[in-house]
Design an enzyme around this catalytic site. Structure first.
Site, PDB file in Angstrom:
ATOM      1  N   LYS A 121      11.696 -19.938   9.523  1.00 55.10           N
ATOM      2  CA  LYS A 121      11.887 -19.362   8.047  1.00 55.10           C
ATOM      3  C   LYS A 121      13.428 -19.344   8.024  1.00 55.10           C
ATOM      4  O   LYS A 121      14.064 -19.924   6.867  1.00 55.10           O
ATOM      5  CB  LYS A 121      11.575 -17.715   8.001  1.00 55.10           C
ATOM      6  CG  LYS A 121      10.090 -17.932   8.133  1.00 55.10           C
ATOM      7  CD  LYS A 121       9.358 -16.171   7.920  1.00 55.10           C
ATOM      8  CE  LYS A 121       9.965 -15.451   9.088  1.00 55.10           C
ATOM      9  NZ  LYS A 121       9.331 -15.647  10.481  1.00 55.10           N
ATOM     10  N   ASP A 141      -7.725  -9.453  30.811  1.00 56.03           N
ATOM     11  CA  ASP A 141      -9.282  -9.904  30.481  1.00 56.03           C
ATOM     12  C   ASP A 141      -9.910  -8.806  29.694  1.00 56.03           C
ATOM     13  O   ASP A 141     -10.462  -9.043  28.632  1.00 56.03           O
ATOM     14  CB  ASP A 141      -9.990 -10.503  31.634  1.00 56.03           C
ATOM     15  CG  ASP A 141      -9.331 -11.536  32.509  1.00 56.03           C
ATOM     16  OD1 ASP A 141      -8.444 -12.223  31.620  1.00 56.03           O
ATOM     17  OD2 ASP A 141      -9.216 -11.680  33.527  1.00 56.03           O
ATOM     18  N   HIS A 147     -11.575 -15.744  41.034  1.00 55.01           N
ATOM     19  CA  HIS A 147     -11.311 -15.145  39.729  1.00 55.01           C
ATOM     20  C   HIS A 147     -11.212 -16.381  38.648  1.00 55.01           C
ATOM     21  O   HIS A 147     -11.602 -16.448  37.754  1.00 55.01           O
ATOM     22  CB  HIS A 147     -10.200 -14.115  39.753  1.00 55.01           C
ATOM     23  CG  HIS A 147     -10.100 -13.527  38.673  1.00 55.01           C
ATOM     24  ND1 HIS A 147     -10.408 -12.276  38.327  1.00 55.01           N
ATOM     25  CD2 HIS A 147      -9.649 -14.155  37.328  1.00 55.01           C
ATOM     26  CE1 HIS A 147     -10.252 -11.750  36.994  1.00 55.01           C
ATOM     27  NE2 HIS A 147      -9.785 -12.790  36.362  1.00 55.01           N
ATOM     28  N   GLU A 148     -10.334 -17.103  39.418  1.00 50.72           N
ATOM     29  CA  GLU A 148      -9.852 -18.425  38.260  1.00 50.72           C
ATOM     30  C   GLU A 148     -11.067 -19.249  38.195  1.00 50.72           C
ATOM     31  O   GLU A 148     -11.088 -19.893  37.146  1.00 50.72           O
ATOM     32  CB  GLU A 148      -8.770 -18.934  38.669  1.00 50.72           C
ATOM     33  CG  GLU A 148      -7.288 -17.995  38.821  1.00 50.72           C
ATOM     34  CD  GLU A 148      -7.143 -17.392  37.314  1.00 50.72           C
ATOM     35  OE1 GLU A 148      -7.444 -18.114  36.521  1.00 50.72           O
ATOM     36  OE2 GLU A 148      -6.528 -16.344  37.322  1.00 50.72           O
ATOM     37  N   GLY A 186       6.136 -15.664   7.449  1.00 51.99           N
ATOM     38  CA  GLY A 186       5.369 -16.318   8.555  1.00 51.99           C
ATOM     39  C   GLY A 186       5.489 -15.741   9.950  1.00 51.99           C
ATOM     40  O   GLY A 186       6.465 -14.849  10.170  1.00 51.99           O
ATOM     41  N   PRO A 187       4.780 -16.083  10.943  1.00 52.91           N
ATOM     42  CA  PRO A 187       4.953 -15.437  12.296  1.00 52.91           C
ATOM     43  C   PRO A 187       6.680 -15.682  12.964  1.00 52.91           C
ATOM     44  O   PRO A 187       7.175 -16.776  12.291  1.00 52.91           O
ATOM     45  CB  PRO A 187       4.085 -16.177  13.226  1.00 52.91           C
ATOM     46  CG  PRO A 187       3.138 -16.461  12.426  1.00 52.91           C
ATOM     47  CD  PRO A 187       3.936 -16.963  10.971  1.00 52.91           C
ATOM     48  N   PRO A 188       6.999 -14.849  13.930  1.00 52.35           N
ATOM     49  CA  PRO A 188       8.336 -15.275  14.387  1.00 52.35           C
ATOM     50  C   PRO A 188       8.407 -16.646  14.910  1.00 52.35           C
ATOM     51  O   PRO A 188       7.511 -16.959  15.617  1.00 52.35           O
ATOM     52  CB  PRO A 188       8.421 -14.293  15.589  1.00 52.35           C
ATOM     53  CG  PRO A 188       7.390 -13.025  15.081  1.00 52.35           C
ATOM     54  CD  PRO A 188       6.370 -13.676  14.601  1.00 52.35           C
ATOM     55  N   GLY A 189       9.583 -17.130  14.910  1.00 52.60           N
ATOM     56  CA  GLY A 189       9.885 -18.651  15.360  1.00 52.60           C
ATOM     57  C   GLY A 189       9.584 -19.591  14.727  1.00 52.60           C
ATOM     58  O   GLY A 189       9.495 -20.802  15.236  1.00 52.60           O
TER      59      GLY A 189
END
Length: 583
Positions: free
Chosen positions: A145, A438, A362-363, A139-142
């Protein structure tokens, strides 16, 4: 009294004789005083001159030998082939159980069966069943596991050996294989027992993939020894191997086969219900306010792993303590989520009015494109408050809990990502370096659609993605002409999304100006504020159909567009849109 009556230093013998002769001529010319020289040895000084250096040499030798015999940093001569595993048994128990693990119900069921087999083997052996020899946590980190392995150590009640894959690696030839043999020898002596190897990819990487020899050969010898001990000519009865990795694609196929790792348990990032359960675990030790709701917190943290949720809870407690509160309130958790997503708020960062206006438009461009695109993720909030190292603002979205993406969704994702840059061009007639992140995200999506997902008519239903290919490979599975076609098609996809986004921004210019003006005045806008300004989102459905349960197979993995990695689709690129200027 025979004397000596006077003691003095004479210097050299010749000088003394000459001075004595001159003194006799001056004071006693008629009488000569006889002088006799006697040589005597000082045996004590001679003995000390030999004994002291010898004692120093012996003492230094004893110290060196004692350090060699210990297990510390200096004791690697005689214990270099010994295992470095930490042993947890009845004398040093682990006070951590499955009750302390939340959000991993399916994984807990799988691994609880191994613990039950160790506690009550008769229940399974009567039917002829055999205990799994190995359990691989992927599984992904964190995602928990190592936490799950820690719960196994607390629940099993048998000797538990814990170590990392890097503990087998050493600069000396043959040491890794010797440590593997010593580890299994100790585990067999205390069987039934469990061996936990964290980050097994450090020693279990596929053989024959490297370009250089030397240290690579030593790693392969260590892996060969591990393969032989797990399932070789001699049986390992009563020894179970639990391993964890976040890179299963690079592991050797011989390590993954049944008989070595019989059971593969996929631990993915938690969904909505799992995040709520994880929050409840980490909220127990905190003094909470009355307004706190774990379900609301789970809704605001899509794509967060268990470690990130624990970090949010800790950050919220620190923020509340900094403000000298007696309880941790909902506002503290919202500030903690903002800090984890966007970084530390830069209150003293001075931004010129022109730059602030560019950031606001931009936002607002991201917000407008996401608001009027059908397959875009719902907006949570948009802000122009500087955060982190270089983020001048970001828009936070709420990704859907889904496993598969359609072409329409990826096209809308690209348009929403390009909304900020297009807005700058439409309003100011030029663009800035703020859209770096982006453009990277859009480029990854475009190339993934063409190269990996077979979503291009000209290339066809072909995928050039190979997880087994080395990271630094000099060969490509396609020709130069195909590479040029891939570049052209990816560029066409990005240009199509750019033109479509520009058309939308021009049509919604009035709404864009309203949002930008309000952002400049308030700096932070939430979904309710945007609905007040430009109306409700046209594609929000009254009733959502329940998501279908999709089997976890190799054909149906969660993949982030543009990466090809098997993780949840709601990664950070979907949770937030950071605008980072180029360095």
């Amino acid at each position: 009294n025979p004397g000596p009556h006077y003691v003095f230093t004479i210097g050299s013998q010749e000088s003394f004789e000459r001075k004595l002769e001159n003194a006799q001529k001056d004071f006693l010319p008629d009488e000569q005083i006889p002088v006799t020289f006697l040589n005597r040895k000082n045996w004590l000084n001679d003995a000390l001159g030999v004994i002291i250096p010898l004692a120093l040499i012996i003492g230094l030798w004893v110290i060196i030998m004692r350090r060699m015999g210990t297990a510390g940093p200096g004791g690697m001569i005689f214990n270099i082939g010994k295992s470095r595993a930490s042993l947890f048994d009845a004398n040093s128990p682990v006070k951590f159980t499955f009750k302390d693990v939340a959000g991993l119900e399916e994984a807990k069921e799988e691994i609880e069966e191994v613990v039950t087999f160790l506690k009550n083997p008769k229940q399974y052996t009567e039917l002829g069943a055999k205990i799994p020899k190995g359990v691989l946590l992927v599984g992904p980190p964190g995602t928990g596991k190592t936490l799950l392995a820690k719960a196994v150590a607390g629940e099993a009640g048998v000797p538990f050996y814990s170590l990392s894959g890097s503990d087998f690696v050493e600069m000396f030839v043959g040491v890794g294989a010797a440590r593997v043999r010593d580890l299994f020898r100790q585990a067999k002596a205390k069987a039934p027992s469990i061996i936990f190897i964290d980050e097994i990819d450090a020693v279990g990487r596929s053989r024959g993939k490297g370009y250089f020899s030397g240290a690579n050969d030593e790693r392969e010898n260590t892996l060969n020894s591990l393969l032989s001990e797990m399932d070789g000519f001699t049986t390992n009865s009563g020894v179970i191997i639990v391993a964890a990795t976040n890179r299963p694609e690079i592991l050797d196929p011989a390590l993954l086969r049944p008989g070595r790792f019989d059971r593969h348990i996929a631990i993915d990032k938690p969904d909505l219900a799992a995040r709520e359960a994880i929050f409840e675990v980490h909220l127990r030790p905190l003094k909470l306010g009355d307004d706190l709701d774990a379900k609301k917190l789970s809704l605001q943290t899509p794509g967060f792993a268990g470690a990130e949720i624990a970090n949010v809870c800790n950050e919220a407690a620190l923020i509340a303590a900094r403000k000298k509160k007696i309880t941790v309130e909902m506002k503290d958790f919202q500030d903690a989520i903002d800090r984890v997503i966007g970084g530390l708020e830069k209150k003293n960062k001075i931004i010129s009015p022109d730059e602030k206006k560019v950031v606001a438009y931009h936002e607002a461009g991201h917000t407008i494109t996401g608001w009027y695109l059908e397959h875009a993720n719902p907006l949570v909030k948009v802000t122009i408050v500087p955060r982190g190292i270089a983020a001048l603002g970001y828009a936070q979205y709420l990704p859907k809990e889904q496993y598969l993406y359609r072409q329409e969704q990826l096209h809308d994702e690209m348009c929403m990502t390009l909304g900020g840059r297009v807005s700058e061009e439409v309003v100011f007639g030029s663009v800035t370096t703020g859209a770096l992140n982006d453009l990277e995200h859009v480029t990854k999506i475009a190339y993934s659609m063409v190269m990996m997902y077979g979503m291009n008519d000209k290339i066809g239903p072909i995928s050039f993605y190979d997880p087994q290919m080395p990271e630094y490979s000099f060969s490509k599975p396609y020709s130069e002409s195909t590479a040029k076609t891939i570049d052209d098609e990816a560029r066409k996809l990005v240009q199509f999304a750019y033109d479509r986004t520009r058309q939308l921004i021009v049509e919604k210019r009035n709404e864009l100006d309203k949002l930008a003006s309000e952002l400049l005045a308030r700096e932070v806008l939430f979904q309710a504020d945007i609905e007040t300004l430009i109306g409700k989102r046209p594609y929000d459905k009254k009733s959502e159909q329940e998501p279908a349960i999709i089997p976890q197979s190799s054909e149906h993995k969660k993949t982030v567009p543009g990466t090809g990695k098997s993780v949840t689709p709601d990664g950070h690129d979907n949770v937030e849109k950071k605008d980072i200027p180029a360095s």
